[in-house]
Scaffold this active site. Structure first.
Site, PDB file in Angstrom:
ATOM      1  N   HIS A  70     -19.739   0.401 -36.767  1.00 20.28           N
ATOM      2  CA  HIS A  70     -18.647   0.930 -37.584  1.00 20.28           C
ATOM      3  C   HIS A  70     -18.961   0.684 -39.048  1.00 20.28           C
ATOM      4  O   HIS A  70     -19.639  -0.288 -39.382  1.00 20.28           O
ATOM      5  CB  HIS A  70     -17.322   0.252 -37.200  1.00 20.28           C
ATOM      6  CG  HIS A  70     -16.151   0.948 -37.820  1.00 20.28           C
ATOM      7  ND1 HIS A  70     -15.744   0.712 -39.114  1.00 20.28           N
ATOM      8  CD2 HIS A  70     -15.319   1.911 -37.334  1.00 20.28           C
ATOM      9  CE1 HIS A  70     -14.705   1.491 -39.390  1.00 20.28           C
ATOM     10  NE2 HIS A  70     -14.431   2.226 -38.329  1.00 20.28           N
TER      11      HIS A  70
ATOM     12  N   GLY B  62      -9.244   9.385 -42.180  1.00 20.96           N
ATOM     13  CA  GLY B  62      -8.096  10.099 -42.727  1.00 20.96           C
ATOM     14  C   GLY B  62      -7.312  10.948 -41.739  1.00 20.96           C
ATOM     15  O   GLY B  62      -6.349  11.628 -42.108  1.00 20.96           O
TER      16      GLY B  62
ATOM     17  N   GLU C  68     -17.967   9.358 -39.703  1.00 15.29           N
ATOM     18  CA  GLU C  68     -16.841   8.980 -40.560  1.00 15.29           C
ATOM     19  C   GLU C  68     -17.330   8.759 -41.991  1.00 15.29           C
ATOM     20  O   GLU C  68     -17.951   7.716 -42.260  1.00 15.29           O
ATOM     21  CB  GLU C  68     -16.229   7.649 -40.092  1.00 15.29           C
ATOM     22  CG  GLU C  68     -15.754   7.638 -38.667  1.00 15.29           C
ATOM     23  CD  GLU C  68     -14.870   6.431 -38.363  1.00 15.29           C
ATOM     24  OE1 GLU C  68     -13.850   6.617 -37.711  1.00 15.29           O
ATOM     25  OE2 GLU C  68     -15.195   5.298 -38.800  1.00 15.29           O
TER      26      GLU C  68
ATOM     27  N   ASN D 165      -8.644   2.967 -33.237  1.00 11.27           N
ATOM     28  CA  ASN D 165      -9.277   1.703 -33.611  1.00 11.27           C
ATOM     29  C   ASN D 165      -8.223   0.809 -34.283  1.00 11.27           C
ATOM     30  O   ASN D 165      -7.726   1.140 -35.356  1.00 11.27           O
ATOM     31  CB  ASN D 165     -10.444   2.010 -34.569  1.00 11.27           C
ATOM     32  CG  ASN D 165     -11.141   0.762 -35.057  1.00 11.27           C
ATOM     33  OD1 ASN D 165     -10.837  -0.354 -34.625  1.00 11.27           O
ATOM     34  ND2 ASN D 165     -12.089   0.945 -35.956  1.00 11.27           N
ATOM     35  N   PHE D 166      -7.903  -0.302 -33.632  1.00  9.84           N
ATOM     36  CA  PHE D 166      -6.854  -1.185 -34.177  1.00  9.84           C
ATOM     37  C   PHE D 166      -7.349  -2.011 -35.361  1.00  9.84           C
ATOM     38  O   PHE D 166      -6.569  -2.658 -36.047  1.00  9.84           O
ATOM     39  CB  PHE D 166      -6.359  -2.150 -33.078  1.00  9.84           C
ATOM     40  CG  PHE D 166      -5.516  -1.534 -32.000  1.00  9.84           C
ATOM     41  CD1 PHE D 166      -5.520  -0.174 -31.745  1.00  9.84           C
ATOM     42  CD2 PHE D 166      -4.698  -2.334 -31.200  1.00  9.84           C
ATOM     43  CE1 PHE D 166      -4.728   0.380 -30.732  1.00  9.84           C
ATOM     44  CE2 PHE D 166      -3.896  -1.798 -30.196  1.00  9.84           C
ATOM     45  CZ  PHE D 166      -3.921  -0.433 -29.958  1.00  9.84           C
ATOM     46  N   LYS D 167      -8.678  -2.017 -35.571  1.00 11.08           N
ATOM     47  CA  LYS D 167      -9.328  -2.794 -36.646  1.00 11.08           C
ATOM     48  C   LYS D 167      -8.818  -4.232 -36.638  1.00 11.08           C
ATOM     49  O   LYS D 167      -8.459  -4.772 -35.592  1.00 11.08           O
ATOM     50  CB  LYS D 167      -9.117  -2.109 -37.997  1.00 11.08           C
ATOM     51  CG  LYS D 167      -9.720  -0.698 -38.027  1.00 11.08           C
ATOM     52  CD  LYS D 167      -9.943  -0.152 -39.412  1.00 11.08           C
ATOM     53  CE  LYS D 167     -10.696   1.166 -39.340  1.00 11.08           C
ATOM     54  NZ  LYS D 167     -10.955   1.768 -40.624  1.00 11.08           N
TER      55      LYS D 167
ATOM     56  N   ILE E  39     -12.145   6.909 -45.337  1.00 13.59           N
ATOM     57  CA  ILE E  39     -11.505   5.996 -44.379  1.00 13.59           C
ATOM     58  C   ILE E  39     -10.272   5.341 -45.008  1.00 13.59           C
ATOM     59  O   ILE E  39     -10.338   4.832 -46.132  1.00 13.59           O
ATOM     60  CB  ILE E  39     -12.506   4.920 -43.881  1.00 13.59           C
ATOM     61  CG1 ILE E  39     -13.570   5.573 -42.990  1.00 13.59           C
ATOM     62  CG2 ILE E  39     -11.784   3.808 -43.122  1.00 13.59           C
ATOM     63  CD1 ILE E  39     -14.647   4.628 -42.489  1.00 13.59           C
TER      64      ILE E  39
ATOM     65  N   ALA F 165      -7.518   5.297 -37.160  1.00 11.38           N
ATOM     66  CA  ALA F 165      -6.926   3.963 -37.240  1.00 11.38           C
ATOM     67  C   ALA F 165      -5.584   4.003 -37.964  1.00 11.38           C
ATOM     68  O   ALA F 165      -4.522   4.089 -37.329  1.00 11.38           O
ATOM     69  CB  ALA F 165      -7.892   3.005 -37.932  1.00 11.38           C
ATOM     70  N   SER F 166      -5.611   3.968 -39.289  1.00 11.54           N
ATOM     71  CA  SER F 166      -4.387   3.710 -40.059  1.00 11.54           C
ATOM     72  C   SER F 166      -3.256   4.702 -39.792  1.00 11.54           C
ATOM     73  O   SER F 166      -2.087   4.311 -39.818  1.00 11.54           O
ATOM     74  CB  SER F 166      -4.702   3.648 -41.557  1.00 11.54           C
ATOM     75  OG  SER F 166      -5.394   4.798 -41.972  1.00 11.54           O
TER      76      SER F 166
HETATM   77  O1  G3P Z   1     -12.559   3.750 -36.940  1.00  5.05           O
HETATM   78  C1  G3P Z   1     -11.675   4.648 -37.498  1.00  5.05           C
HETATM   79  C2  G3P Z   1     -11.659   4.606 -38.947  1.00  5.05           C
HETATM   80  O2  G3P Z   1     -12.663   4.005 -39.628  1.00  5.05           O
HETATM   81  C3  G3P Z   1     -10.923   5.668 -39.646  1.00  5.05           C
HETATM   82  O3  G3P Z   1      -9.913   4.995 -40.264  1.00  5.05           O
HETATM   83  O4  G3P Z   1      -7.698   4.663 -41.149  1.00  5.05           O
HETATM   84  O5  G3P Z   1      -9.065   6.609 -41.910  1.00  5.05           O
HETATM   85  O6  G3P Z   1      -8.130   6.581 -39.599  1.00  5.05           O
HETATM   86  P1  G3P Z   1      -8.623   5.777 -40.746  1.00  5.05           P
END
Ligand code: G3P
Length: 220
Positions: free
Chosen positions: A91, A179, A139, A7-9, A144, A200-201
């Site tokens: 989301h 995470g 999630e 997810n590139f957000k 997150i 994402a991150s």
């Molecule tokens: O959509 C994926 C997300 O909400 C998780 O974010 O940065 O913890 O991988 P992250």
């Protein structure tokens, strides 16, 4: 083969030129990996990215509307026309009403698109599964963006979400996210019964995004 949805957000690193760059990295890594890798990009970048890659490209959100007098809205038909494979729905950074989630899941299904409904815990995962999406992605919001992987920090949420989802709907596939950063986190998710991860991150904001994704899917 597991599922990896990135997810590139609305990260700067996940928008515009940098989004295209990352999309091509994901495309390249996918061509060398056994895992299914897909991306979820912002609606402005979607059309251009779809033309440049072979992997599936998802929208991050669609509005629960048909065509009509809805100013500033983007509906499922519009993302389909641009070549999207489907959309994330609900989301944790874009929560929706239950009736809207159901509307979008049904609409995507009727258009032959894939739905990924995000949830935050076991009961909401069970509830979302009853709407018959292709995927639910659990999630825990507090993890997150922390780099603390749900598959290690809260394995019971993943395990119990898989159980609860399958009890309600045998066909729904369960992803987990929050995470997830490295191969170990990914494998832990698969070991808990998830079909894969939504992340994402760990990739979008990594210093070396190609190496980070290669490591995640076990190519490094
Ligand atoms: O959509 C994926 C997300 O909400 C998780 O974010 O940065 O913890 O991988 P992250």
């Amino acid at each position: 083969m597991g599922v990896v949805v990135i997810n590139f957000k609305a990260y700067r690193e996940g928008s515009g030129k940098l989004a295209m760059e990352l999309a091509k990295i994901a495309d390249d890594v996918a061509s060398r990996s056994d895992e299914y890798i897909a991306i979820a990009v912002n609606s402005l970048d979607l059309a251009e990215i779809v033309k440049e890659v072979s992997i599936d490209v998802f929208a991050q959100h669609v509005d629960a509307v048909d065509f009509g007098s809805h100013t500033g809205r983007i509906n499922a038909e519009m993302i389909k026309e641009k070549g999207a494979k489907g959309s994330l729905i609900n989301h944790s950074e874009r929560r929706l009403k239950l009736a809207d989630i159901e509307f979008i899941v049904s609409k995507l299904r009727s258009l032959g698109l894939t739905s990924i409904v995000c949830t935050n815990n076991v009961p909401t995962t069970a509830a979302a599964s009853a709407l018959n999406p292709n995927y639910v992605a659990v999630e825990p919001p507090e993890l997150i963006g922390t780099g603390i992987p749900v598959s290690k920090a809260e394995p019971e949420i993943v395990e119990n979400s898989v159980k609860a989802a399958k009890e309600v709907n045998r066909n729904v596939k369960v992803l987990c996210g929050a995470g997830i950063t490295c191969h170990e986190d990914y494998v832990a998710a698969l070991d808990l019964g998830a079909e894969g991860v939504l992340l994402a991150s760990g990739i979008v904001k990594a210093k070396d995004r190609k190496t980070a994704l290669e490591e995640l899917v076990g190519l490094k």
